[in-house]
Design a protein around this motif. Structure first.
Motif, PDB file in Angstrom:
ATOM      1  N   THR A 188       0.832  -1.200   0.000  1.00 29.01           N
ATOM      2  CA  THR A 188       0.000   0.000   0.000  1.00 29.01           C
ATOM      3  C   THR A 188       0.871   1.256   0.000  1.00 29.01           C
ATOM      4  O   THR A 188       0.611   2.211  -0.751  1.00 29.01           O
ATOM      5  CB  THR A 188      -0.923   0.004   1.238  1.00 29.01           C
TER       6      THR A 188
ATOM      7  N   LEU B 165       1.313   4.219  -2.962  1.00 23.08           N
ATOM      8  CA  LEU B 165       1.188   5.664  -2.752  1.00 23.08           C
ATOM      9  C   LEU B 165       2.296   6.434  -3.468  1.00 23.08           C
ATOM     10  O   LEU B 165       2.223   7.654  -3.594  1.00 23.08           O
ATOM     11  CB  LEU B 165       1.199   5.986  -1.258  1.00 23.08           C
TER      12      LEU B 165
ATOM     13  N   ASN C 262      -0.291  10.478   3.919  1.00 26.94           N
ATOM     14  CA  ASN C 262      -1.237   9.938   2.946  1.00 26.94           C
ATOM     15  C   ASN C 262      -1.757   8.573   3.387  1.00 26.94           C
ATOM     16  O   ASN C 262      -2.939   8.271   3.251  1.00 26.94           O
ATOM     17  CB  ASN C 262      -0.565   9.799   1.580  1.00 26.94           C
ATOM     18  N   TYR C 263      -0.851   7.766   3.892  1.00 28.99           N
ATOM     19  CA  TYR C 263      -1.238   6.433   4.344  1.00 28.99           C
ATOM     20  C   TYR C 263      -2.273   6.549   5.464  1.00 28.99           C
ATOM     21  O   TYR C 263      -3.333   5.918   5.427  1.00 28.99           O
ATOM     22  CB  TYR C 263      -0.017   5.644   4.824  1.00 28.99           C
TER      23      TYR C 263
ATOM     24  N   ARG D 273      -4.217   8.943   6.167  1.00 30.33           N
ATOM     25  CA  ARG D 273      -5.450   9.554   5.690  1.00 30.33           C
ATOM     26  C   ARG D 273      -6.363   8.534   5.001  1.00 30.33           C
ATOM     27  O   ARG D 273      -7.568   8.491   5.238  1.00 30.33           O
ATOM     28  CB  ARG D 273      -5.096  10.676   4.720  1.00 30.33           C
ATOM     29  N   TRP D 274      -5.779   7.697   4.167  1.00 30.93           N
ATOM     30  CA  TRP D 274      -6.608   6.791   3.376  1.00 30.93           C
ATOM     31  C   TRP D 274      -6.777   5.410   3.980  1.00 30.93           C
ATOM     32  O   TRP D 274      -7.756   4.724   3.736  1.00 30.93           O
ATOM     33  CB  TRP D 274      -6.030   6.638   1.960  1.00 30.93           C
ATOM     34  N   PHE D 275      -5.791   4.967   4.759  1.00 33.24           N
ATOM     35  CA  PHE D 275      -5.817   3.543   5.140  1.00 33.24           C
ATOM     36  C   PHE D 275      -5.789   3.273   6.634  1.00 33.24           C
ATOM     37  O   PHE D 275      -6.066   2.172   7.053  1.00 33.24           O
ATOM     38  CB  PHE D 275      -4.635   2.809   4.501  1.00 33.24           C
TER      39      PHE D 275
ATOM     40  N   ARG E  45      -7.032   5.284   9.530  1.00 34.09           N
ATOM     41  CA  ARG E  45      -7.555   6.422  10.252  1.00 34.09           C
ATOM     42  C   ARG E  45      -7.584   6.184  11.755  1.00 34.09           C
ATOM     43  O   ARG E  45      -7.504   7.099  12.537  1.00 34.09           O
ATOM     44  CB  ARG E  45      -8.936   6.791   9.716  1.00 34.09           C
TER      45      ARG E  45
ATOM     46  N   GLY F  60     -14.123  11.408   0.441  1.00 35.61           N
ATOM     47  CA  GLY F  60     -12.822  10.763   0.238  1.00 35.61           C
ATOM     48  C   GLY F  60     -12.604   9.512   1.046  1.00 35.61           C
ATOM     49  O   GLY F  60     -13.432   8.603   1.033  1.00 35.61           O
ATOM     50  N   PRO F  61     -11.487   9.451   1.770  1.00 35.19           N
ATOM     51  CA  PRO F  61     -11.109   8.220   2.465  1.00 35.19           C
ATOM     52  C   PRO F  61     -12.151   7.774   3.476  1.00 35.19           C
ATOM     53  O   PRO F  61     -12.462   6.591   3.575  1.00 35.19           O
ATOM     54  CB  PRO F  61      -9.805   8.585   3.181  1.00 35.19           C
ATOM     55  N   GLU F  62     -12.709   8.727   4.201  1.00 32.30           N
ATOM     56  CA  GLU F  62     -13.688   8.372   5.219  1.00 32.30           C
ATOM     57  C   GLU F  62     -14.945   7.782   4.581  1.00 32.30           C
ATOM     58  O   GLU F  62     -15.490   6.788   5.051  1.00 32.30           O
ATOM     59  CB  GLU F  62     -14.034   9.615   6.047  1.00 32.30           C
TER      60      GLU F  62
ATOM     61  N   LEU G 274     -15.208   6.157   1.799  1.00 25.32           N
ATOM     62  CA  LEU G 274     -14.941   4.788   1.351  1.00 25.32           C
ATOM     63  C   LEU G 274     -14.933   3.822   2.527  1.00 25.32           C
ATOM     64  O   LEU G 274     -15.506   2.735   2.446  1.00 25.32           O
ATOM     65  CB  LEU G 274     -13.608   4.725   0.597  1.00 25.32           C
TER      66      LEU G 274
END
Ligand SMILES: Nc1ncnc2c1ncn2[C@@H]1O[C@H](COP(=O)(O)OP(=O)(O)OP(=O)(O)O)[C@@H](O)[C@H]1O
Ligand SMILES: [Mg+2]
Lengths: 224, 184
Positions: free
Chosen positions: B6, B10, B24-25, B27-29, B31, B138-140, B142
């Motif tokens: 992962t 990125l 970034n990690y 934020r998206w993966f 939290r 966004g990330p949340e 998903l």
């Protein structure tokens, strides 16, 4: 406040509702679930005053509506309720916008004002682009969204909706339910939504389960 | 494996510093459980050693933060393979739900009761997730909808199992009797 009090309904030999009592508190949002044939639509039709129960009463803001004439019940429905029927009942000869304008016009609004409000609501529900298409010329999901708009447009006290997103995919259903919750919140309306879908039910605070024409109180969860 | 792949992925949009990667990690993966900086740098070192990433430039004497990492063609290949490799289907059958409903059916307990209690628990969580979804992007978004979809699938399966009760129970009883016969 809308209330069913000991309601029994039969269709010939079939008993669809057996001594059903249910109170919808003002501003509450409830999902009504239960297996196919358990009586959900029958209950909604009684609450909406479309069907008159064999026994029991339907109380709208404390007034028993079961003794009223068809005409009086239709008038009450127009003034205080918004109903989305399971199999739709938009007027096929009219456009989606004209269908949504109807309740407002019947309540005395002018054509222009009614059209403005209808278009606004159809936009919020994502079907502005087909507002001027005839109901017979749009998709099932588009017609369903117009039916939701028509149920909300006159800002009724109570909205009763039978599988209002049954023809929609998850993302579109989500948008429609979000709009229903937001709009009903804004006008302080009470919401009862029939669904077989747990995702749909999770948009609402309360859950009522039906089984064989009765409310399954052991399995009916109320939060808050 | 999946954390390092992962992180590697990125790097695909363009070269990045370790610090940016970590952000970034998270934020998206991750939290709820942010990555430790140490893990980011040790992973990047391993990826570099394995030829999946390399360093674009090293500004002198400013510590690991000044190293800009880039994904290699080989690295892209690894990401590609990982993204498209289906998960073993058993992964989604983890947890006790399957076992509990089966035991309910097997033992003559009403699976509708299992459903009712699980639905109450799931719906409480799903209501909270719906509220969270309405305010998220966004990330949340998903992450929240992923969880919603899976909770929904659990409930649907319990419902279906209840509806299939008759047939399933007959099979279970038949299987049990078969065992008894075999034992003599
Ligand atoms: N017009 C009718 N004439 C005769 N029987 C009816 C009629 N409408 C409904 N019923 C019967 O009444 C019972 C309850 O039906 P109802 O439509 O209320 O169920 P439901 O819970 O809404 O089901 P579904 O999820 O399939 O819409 C069923 O046994 C059904 O067959
Ligand atoms: Mg129905």
């Amino acid at each position: 406040m809308l209330e069913a009090d000991g309601v029994t309904l039969t269709y010939g030999a079939t008993t669809a509702l057996r001594d059903v009592s249910l109170t919808l508190a003002p501003g509450s949002r409830t999902a009504l679930m239960g297996q196919s044939g358990s009586g959900k639509s029958s209950l909604l039709h009684c609450l909406a005053g479309v069907l008159v129960p064999d026994h029991g009463r339907i109380l709208l803001d404390g007034q028993d509506v079961t003794g009223l004439s068809d005409r009086e019940r239709s008038r009450l429905r127009l003034e205080r309720l918004g109903v989305v029927f399971q199999f739709g009942d938009l007027v096929p000869e009219l456009t989606l916008a004209e269908n949504v304008m109807l309740p407002l016009q019947l309540l005395g609004a002018g054509r222009a004002a009614a059209r403005g409000r209808a278009l606004e609501l159809l936009g919020e529900l994502g079907v502005a682009d087909v507002a001027d298409s005839r109901t017979g010329a749009v998709s099932g999901g588009q017609a369903q969204r117009a039916a939701v708009a028509r149920a909300l447009v006159h800002e009724p006290r109570v909205v009763l909706a039978d599988e209002p997103t049954g023809s929609l995919d998850t993302v579109n259903a989500e948008a429609v339910l979000d709009a229903m919750v937001a709009l009903s919140g804004r006008i302080g309306a009470t919401l009862l939504v029939v669904t077989h879908d747990n995702l749909v039910a999770s948009h609402f605070d309360d859950l009522v389960l039906m089984r064989d024409g009765a409310i399954d109180s052991s399995r009916t969860a109320t939060v808050r | 494996m999946s954390t390092s792949t992962t992180l590697l992925a990125l790097l695909e949009p363009g070269p990045a510093y370790g610090y940016t990667l970590k952000q970034n990690y998270d934020r998206w993966f991750a939290r709820r459980r942010p990555l430790a900086f140490g893990q980011v740098y040790s992973t990047l070192a391993r990826l570099t050693r394995d030829g999946l990433a390399d360093q674009v430039e090293v500004e002198s004497g400013h510590g690991p933060d000044r190293r800009l990492y880039r994904i290699t063609a080989q690295g892209v290949g690894v990401v590609d393979e990982w993204v498209f490799a289906p998960e073993p289907p058993e992964a989604s059958a983890a947890g006790t739900l399957h076992a509990r409903v089966t035991v309910a059916l097997l033992s003559g307990r009403d699976p509708a009761d299992v459903l009712a209690r699980q639905r109450e628990a799931h719906l409480t969580r799903m209501r909270a997730l719906q509220a969270q979804r309405r305010g998220s992007t966004g990330p949340e978004l998903l992450a929240v909808t992923y969880e919603l979809a899976h909770l929904d699938a659990d409930l649907r399966w319990i419902e279906e199992s209840g509806a299939r009760l008759g047939a399933v129970r007959e099979q279970l009883v038949a299987a049990r009797e078969g065992d008894d016969d075999a034992r003599g």
